[in-house]
Design a protein around this motif. Structure first.
Motif, PDB file in Angstrom:
ATOM      1  N   THR A  28       1.522 -28.230  62.180  1.00  0.00           N
ATOM      2  CA  THR A  28       0.469 -28.677  61.258  1.00  0.00           C
ATOM      3  C   THR A  28       0.883 -29.913  60.471  1.00  0.00           C
ATOM      4  N   ILE A  29       2.064 -29.864  59.861  1.00  0.00           N
ATOM      5  CA  ILE A  29       2.463 -30.979  58.991  1.00  0.00           C
ATOM      6  C   ILE A  29       2.817 -32.240  59.789  1.00  0.00           C
ATOM      7  N   ARG A  30       3.039 -32.071  61.090  1.00  0.00           N
ATOM      8  CA  ARG A  30       3.342 -33.214  61.961  1.00  0.00           C
ATOM      9  C   ARG A  30       2.298 -34.319  61.817  1.00  0.00           C
ATOM     10  N   ASP A  31       1.042 -33.910  61.571  1.00  0.00           N
ATOM     11  CA  ASP A  31      -0.055 -34.882  61.503  1.00  0.00           C
ATOM     12  C   ASP A  31      -0.369 -35.351  60.080  1.00  0.00           C
ATOM     13  N   TRP A  32       0.355 -34.849  59.119  1.00  0.00           N
ATOM     14  CA  TRP A  32       0.040 -35.213  57.739  1.00  0.00           C
ATOM     15  C   TRP A  32       0.704 -36.521  57.331  1.00  0.00           C
ATOM     16  N   ASP A  33       0.057 -37.203  56.398  1.00  0.00           N
ATOM     17  CA  ASP A  33       0.667 -38.391  55.821  1.00  0.00           C
ATOM     18  C   ASP A  33       1.562 -38.016  54.652  1.00  0.00           C
ATOM     19  N   PHE A  34       1.107 -37.047  53.873  1.00  0.00           N
ATOM     20  CA  PHE A  34       1.843 -36.644  52.675  1.00  0.00           C
ATOM     21  C   PHE A  34       2.072 -35.146  52.657  1.00  0.00           C
ATOM     22  N   LEU A  35       3.298 -34.748  52.438  1.00  0.00           N
ATOM     23  CA  LEU A  35       3.596 -33.343  52.178  1.00  0.00           C
ATOM     24  C   LEU A  35       4.063 -33.248  50.733  1.00  0.00           C
ATOM     25  N   LEU A  36       3.398 -32.395  49.961  1.00  0.00           N
ATOM     26  CA  LEU A  36       3.780 -32.197  48.560  1.00  0.00           C
ATOM     27  C   LEU A  36       4.265 -30.767  48.390  1.00  0.00           C
ATOM     28  N   ILE A  37       5.529 -30.597  48.076  1.00  0.00           N
ATOM     29  CA  ILE A  37       6.072 -29.248  47.902  1.00  0.00           C
ATOM     30  C   ILE A  37       7.051 -29.226  46.731  1.00  0.00           C
ATOM     31  N   ASN A  38       7.484 -28.033  46.355  1.00  0.00           N
ATOM     32  CA  ASN A  38       8.482 -27.997  45.280  1.00  0.00           C
ATOM     33  C   ASN A  38       9.905 -28.001  45.861  1.00  0.00           C
ATOM     34  N   ASP A  39      10.889 -28.088  44.978  1.00  0.00           N
ATOM     35  CA  ASP A  39      12.257 -28.292  45.474  1.00  0.00           C
ATOM     36  C   ASP A  39      12.792 -27.111  46.294  1.00  0.00           C
ATOM     37  N   SER A  40      12.480 -25.887  45.883  1.00  0.00           N
ATOM     38  CA  SER A  40      13.007 -24.752  46.652  1.00  0.00           C
ATOM     39  C   SER A  40      12.337 -24.683  48.027  1.00  0.00           C
ATOM     40  N   GLU A  41      11.046 -25.046  48.088  1.00  0.00           N
ATOM     41  CA  GLU A  41      10.350 -25.091  49.387  1.00  0.00           C
ATOM     42  C   GLU A  41      10.920 -26.190  50.286  1.00  0.00           C
ATOM     43  N   ALA A  42      11.240 -27.331  49.675  1.00  0.00           N
ATOM     44  CA  ALA A  42      11.824 -28.430  50.462  1.00  0.00           C
ATOM     45  C   ALA A  42      13.159 -28.002  51.059  1.00  0.00           C
ATOM     46  N   ARG A  43      13.934 -27.269  50.264  1.00  0.00           N
ATOM     47  CA  ARG A  43      15.238 -26.791  50.760  1.00  0.00           C
ATOM     48  C   ARG A  43      15.052 -25.765  51.875  1.00  0.00           C
ATOM     49  N   MET A  44      14.065 -24.887  51.696  1.00  0.00           N
ATOM     50  CA  MET A  44      13.830 -23.846  52.695  1.00  0.00           C
ATOM     51  C   MET A  44      13.317 -24.453  54.004  1.00  0.00           C
ATOM     52  N   LEU A  45      12.413 -25.403  53.886  1.00  0.00           N
ATOM     53  CA  LEU A  45      11.829 -26.026  55.084  1.00  0.00           C
ATOM     54  C   LEU A  45      12.866 -26.842  55.848  1.00  0.00           C
ATOM     55  N   SER A  46      13.691 -27.587  55.120  1.00  0.00           N
ATOM     56  CA  SER A  46      14.652 -28.495  55.770  1.00  0.00           C
ATOM     57  C   SER A  46      15.969 -27.824  56.114  1.00  0.00           C
ATOM     58  N   ARG A  47      16.222 -26.693  55.467  1.00  0.00           N
ATOM     59  CA  ARG A  47      17.529 -26.021  55.570  1.00  0.00           C
ATOM     60  C   ARG A  47      18.666 -26.914  55.097  1.00  0.00           C
ATOM     61  N   GLU A  48      18.366 -27.772  54.124  1.00  0.00           N
ATOM     62  CA  GLU A  48      19.368 -28.628  53.480  1.00  0.00           C
ATOM     63  C   GLU A  48      19.284 -28.386  51.975  1.00  0.00           C
ATOM     64  N   TYR A  49      20.429 -28.261  51.295  1.00  0.00           N
ATOM     65  CA  TYR A  49      20.383 -28.079  49.846  1.00  0.00           C
ATOM     66  C   TYR A  49      20.149 -29.408  49.113  1.00  0.00           C
ATOM     67  N   ASN A  50      20.894 -30.416  49.530  1.00  0.00           N
ATOM     68  CA  ASN A  50      20.775 -31.724  48.872  1.00  0.00           C
ATOM     69  C   ASN A  50      19.370 -32.292  49.108  1.00  0.00           C
ATOM     70  N   LEU A  51      18.684 -32.684  48.023  1.00  0.00           N
ATOM     71  CA  LEU A  51      17.271 -33.058  48.155  1.00  0.00           C
ATOM     72  C   LEU A  51      17.065 -34.367  48.918  1.00  0.00           C
ATOM     73  N   ARG A  52      18.033 -35.239  48.851  1.00  0.00           N
ATOM     74  CA  ARG A  52      17.905 -36.493  49.595  1.00  0.00           C
ATOM     75  C   ARG A  52      17.967 -36.198  51.099  1.00  0.00           C
ATOM     76  N   ARG A  53      18.900 -35.325  51.464  1.00  0.00           N
ATOM     77  CA  ARG A  53      18.995 -34.921  52.867  1.00  0.00           C
ATOM     78  C   ARG A  53      17.796 -34.079  53.278  1.00  0.00           C
ATOM     79  N   ALA A  54      17.363 -33.212  52.378  1.00  0.00           N
ATOM     80  CA  ALA A  54      16.199 -32.366  52.666  1.00  0.00           C
ATOM     81  C   ALA A  54      14.994 -33.246  52.962  1.00  0.00           C
TER      82      ALA A  54
END
Lengths: 305, 305
Positions: free
Chosen positions: B160-186
Motif C-alpha cells: 500500500t505505502i509503495r504508491d504513497w508520496d507521504f507517509l506520516l507516522i510516529n517514532d515508535s511506528e517508524a522504528r517498528m516498520l523499518s526495524r531500525e532504532y536510529n531514526l535517520r536510518r529508519a
C-alpha cells in the motif's frame, strides 16, 4: 576572552552497545573545557591523583587549556563506571569512587581570578559559590547542577544559583528544581530564583533556552550513530559558554542579544553532537573548527523555513 | 485544491489530568478534516451510526467540510475510551467498540474522485489501497498507519505505502516498520519502501521530515498547558497536507521545494499544538486562520538564529 572551568576531572569506564573501554579520560570539567577550547582560552580548575597520566595532561594542554589550576595530589583520580541501555537513553552507574575528588576544595591561581567568564560544572553548591567569590569582576557566570544537590542541598543550591547568569540543566532536573512538570512553567519558576537565562538540555531531543521575555528552541542533531553519549551535556555547556566568551558577550552591558544567545545554543548542540561520535572525549583529538562551523551551517539548513 | 480525507469518525470518552468527558466527537478523519479545513476544501469519507448527532454534523459542515462521503448506517458509531497518564505521554485504552466502523468499506462519491489530494487516515491497508484506486489522477497521496497493521499486516501495508508520496507516522511506528532504532536510518529504510517523503511525528518533541536528499527538523511548540493530546497527530497531518493542497503542491511536477515542505511541517505542528488546548476537537470551534498564522510566526521567532 578567558573562561575559567571548574569541575570534575576523572577516569571513566564505559560500556555502550558499540563497545567497552575500561579507563578513559572523563569528568565534567574535562568535557566542558575541551568543547570550550575551540572557541576561547580555557583555564581549568580541578583535582587529580598521582595516577593521572601524562598523555591525558598533554591532550588537554595541546588544546591550549591552562592547567595551572589542575591540582595533583597523592591518591587516585575520581573513577566512574557505567553501562548504557540499548537505546542509550538510560545508563546504570556501576562504580563511583570519588577518591581525591572527595576533598576537592577549588583554589583559583592568581592568574585565573580576573577572567571574565566562569563555568561551574556540577559540584557541591557551596564549592561553586566559593569559586565565584574568588573571582574579581567576573562578567558572566554559568553553572550546572544535578538531582543530588537539588534534593538534599536545596537551600544551599538556591543561595548559589541566585547569583548566576546562566543555569544549564536537563529536563528532569528542571522539573525537580521547579516542582513544575510543564517545562515552560518550570523555566519561569527557575527564572524567579535568580538566573537571567535557563537552558534546558534534552539530549537527543535538543535544547530549550528561556529568558524572561523570550525563548528559543532547537531540535537535536540527528546522528546516524550515537557511539557514546558520555559528556554530551557538558560539551553542550562548553560550546554554549565558549561561544559567548569568544564573542565577548556581557549581560551586564546588555551585550547578549537574541541572535548571540540563539547561536550559542546551536554551538552547544553542535559540540554535544560531536562528543557522541567516539568514546569519551576522543572526538576532540581530531575535531577542527571548520567541522564545527560546518555543522552549525547544517543546523541552519535543517531548521530554516 | 480539494482534499479527500478518509478514516474513522468516532465518539471518544476521554480522561486527562485536567478533566473528563464521557462522549465527544473524535476519530482520525474528523481531526484531519478539521485541521485541513483551515487551508483547503475537504471532502470527508467515513462511516457513522444512527446515533451520530446533528450538532456534530453541523460542526463539520460549518467548517465547510463536504459530508457527502460520510455514510450513515443503522447501528452505533465507533466508540473509543481512554485515560492519559499524569505526564500525558502515555494513554491506556479502556474501550474500543468498532460498531459500524467494523464494516467500513469506503466508497467515494463521484464528485470526490477527481480531487487532486488524498489523505488516508489510519485504517486497514487494503482499504486505503482501495480508496486510492477509486481516484482519478490524484496528484498527491499521504497516509498514516499504526503498530497493529505494521505487525500483523506487513505485506499488505508494504504493497500500500509503495504508491504513497507521504507517509506520516510516529517514532515508535517508524522504528517498528523499518526495524531500525536510529531514526535517520529508519527513515532511509522507509524511503526505500516507496514513499517520496517520510514525516516522523514525535509529539511534544516535534517532528522530523526526511526525503532522499535532505531532512528538516522542528521542535515541539511549548504549550503552558497540554489539556488533551487526543487527535494532535492527526491534526498535524491535516495541517501538513492542507498546506500543501492550499499551495497546489505537486510532487510529480517537481513543485514541492524545500521551503514549501518545511512550512507544511510547521503548519502541521501549529495545528497539532492548537488541538491540545481543549478537549477533543473543541479548539477548532473558535480557531481562526489569523491565530494559525500568528503561531506560525511564533515558530519562526523561537527557532531562527
Amino acid at each position: 576572552m578567558s573562561l575559567v572551568v571548574v569541575g570534575s576531572v576523572a577516569y571513566d569506564g564505559l560500556e555502550t552497545p558499540h563497545g567497552k573501554v575500561d579507563r578513559i579520560l572523563g569528568g565534567a570539567a574535562t568535557y566542558i573545557g575541551l568543547a570550550a577550547s575551540f572557541f576561547t582560552d580555557v583555564k581549568l580548575v580541578g583535582i587529580v591523583g598521582d595516577d593521572f597520566a601524562a598523555e591525558d595532561r598533554e591532550f588537554l594542554a595541546k588544546r591550549s587549556i591552562d592547567l595551572e589550576g589542575l591540582e595533583q595530589v597523592p591518591g587516585k583520580t575520581f573513577f566512574w563506571q557505567g553501562v548504557y541501555s540499548a537505546d542509550m537513553n538510560d545508563r546504570t552507574t556501576l562504580v563511583t569512587d570519588l577518591n581525591v575528588f572527595a576533598d576537592f576544595d577549588p583554589k583559583l591561581p592568581e592568574g585565573y581570578r580576573s577572567a571574565p567568564y566562569l563555568m561551574l560544572g556540577n559540584i557541591q553548591p557551596a564549592l561553586q559559590r566559593g569559586v565565584r567569590a574568588q573571582m574579581n569582576g567576573v562578567k558572566l557566570t554559568a553553572g550546572d547542577t544535578m538531582n543530588y544537590w537539588i534534593k538534599d542541598y536545596r537551600d544551599e543550591l538556591l543561595a548559589t544559583i541566585r547569583d548566576w547568569d546562566f543555569l544549564l540543566i536537563n529536563d528532569s532536573e528542571a522539573r525537580m528544581l521547579s516542582r513544575e512538570y510543564n517545562l515552560r512553567r518550570a523555566a519561569n519558576a527557575i527564572l524567579d530564583m535568580g538566573p537571567n537565562t535557563v537552558v534546558i538540555k534534552r539530549g537527543e531531543y535538543g535544547a530549550l533556552l528561556f529568558r524572561r521575555d523570550s525563548h528559543f528552541m532547537v531540535p537535536g542533531y540527528l546522528l546516524e550513530e550515537v557511539f557514546d553519549p558520555t559528556g554530551a551535556g557538558d560539551c553542550f555547556a562548553g560550546g554554549f559558554i565558549g561561544y559567548l566568551a569568544e564573542h565577548n558577550c556581557d549581560l551586564k552591558q546588555g551585550h547578549i542579544d537574541r541572535v548571540d544567545i540563539a547561536r550559542a545554543v546551536i554551538y552547544g548542540s553542535v559540540m554535544g553532537s560531536f562528543c557522541c561520535e567516539k568514546f569519551g572525549p576522543d572526538r576532540f583529538r581530531t575535531l577542527t573548527r571548520e567541522e564545527i562551523d560546518g555543522r552549525f551551517r547544517e543546523f541552519r539548513e535543517f531548521t530554516e523555513f
